[in-house]
Design an enzyme around this catalytic site. Sequence first.
Site, mmCIF file in Angstrom:
data_model
loop_
_atom_site.group_PDB
_atom_site.id
_atom_site.type_symbol
_atom_site.label_atom_id
_atom_site.label_comp_id
_atom_site.label_asym_id
_atom_site.label_seq_id
_atom_site.Cartn_x
_atom_site.Cartn_y
_atom_site.Cartn_z
ATOM 1 C CB THR A 1 12.608 -1.821 24.256
ATOM 2 O OG1 THR A 1 12.312 -3.021 23.948
ATOM 3 C CG2 THR A 1 13.943 -1.283 23.427
ATOM 4 C CG ASP A 2 10.660 -4.756 29.183
ATOM 5 O OD1 ASP A 2 11.863 -4.303 29.344
ATOM 6 O OD2 ASP A 2 10.459 -5.879 29.565
ATOM 7 C CG ASP B 1 10.362 -11.484 30.669
ATOM 8 O OD1 ASP B 1 10.682 -11.130 29.533
ATOM 9 O OD2 ASP B 1 11.346 -11.697 31.576
#
Length: 391
Positions: free
Chosen positions: A36-37, A181
Amino acid sequence: MTTPATASSLFASLTGHDPEGLWSAPGRVNLIGEHTDYNDGFVLPFAIPQRTVAAVGRRDDDRIRVVSTFADEPVEVALDGLDDLFPTPAGEEPRVPEWAAYPLGVAWALRGTGVVGSGLDIAIASDVPVGAGLSSSAAIEGATASALNDLWAAGLDRTALARIGRKAENDAVGAPTGIMDQMASMLGEPDAAIFLDCRSLDAVPVPVGILEAGLAVLVIDTRVAHAHSTGGYRERRASCELGARMLGAESLRDVSVDDLDRARDLLDDVTFRRVRHVVTENQRVLDTVRTLREQGARAIGDLLVASHASMRDDFEISVPELDTAVDAAIGAGAIGARMTGGGFGGAAIALIERDEEGAVTEAVRAAFASSGFTPPVVFTVIPSAGAHRDS
């Protein structure tokens, strides 16, 4: 030896003297919110205790030299020569060993913002498992960026350093990842997940309360290594971008669950399923945040299970080892379980009662053995602190 001691010793072996300082950054577990990022969506990761340490010292010339526990030989280049190495053309391998492209890419990206600094020696040691979907790469980037931010007096905040790490990952290494991340590694807090809006980069700590509730997060490293720079990840991202264009959206963040019937009519089956995963995963992140706040961690199990099914069936990024880990953990009584990370290997997580750790671990190992898989590495994690200077 501990990781800081290993990094210090490696630095001394390289240079003949002690480093100016030690900086570290953690790996991360993504509680929920996969792929989704880079679609401007929502994610809910937390930093883990396993960390990468960078022992760093300034040089009196314009060269940068990196050494790590990942390789036998150091890599050395002129700072001005970084522009000859990067960016890495799409689909090509970096012009330096991949492990070195992460710290060198951070230096290159930081210099690209106008920051000027002296040459550096950098020694890297890590206990973040590589290829397990726990963001060993972001840990390298976070530790390096934190060190260079101090030694080059860049004065950047944590979000800006996360952007530097993402640029290194995307353009120096050639991995088309989002920023989750790096943000998790930079912004992690004890006992909290980071609710991140990947469009605005607004980040809010959400208490998880795992220890207080008598729970644990079990990581099951399948030891099937994955790499974000390989084709499967790129293909999924391309499908998402295609789906957004065909739906007239800037990104899949702008597509809701209510739009899926229209999407089914407009898109081919594969593209539709890729879109459906991202759209429903965004909703699952929002539902998980709300559930954690209102009911606590014991109530999120079904959301974790649904996330894994979506990644397995719609996004098709699971592998038999990951499915076996999830099924075995659930069968042994886990509250919920899912693969975590980019997929095509890596690790699964299971939310378990703390006193059931032994039973769940044994069930997973037995399932792997009966399937003829390589024995997994199993350990627990707790939400931990983000990047910082250690000494």
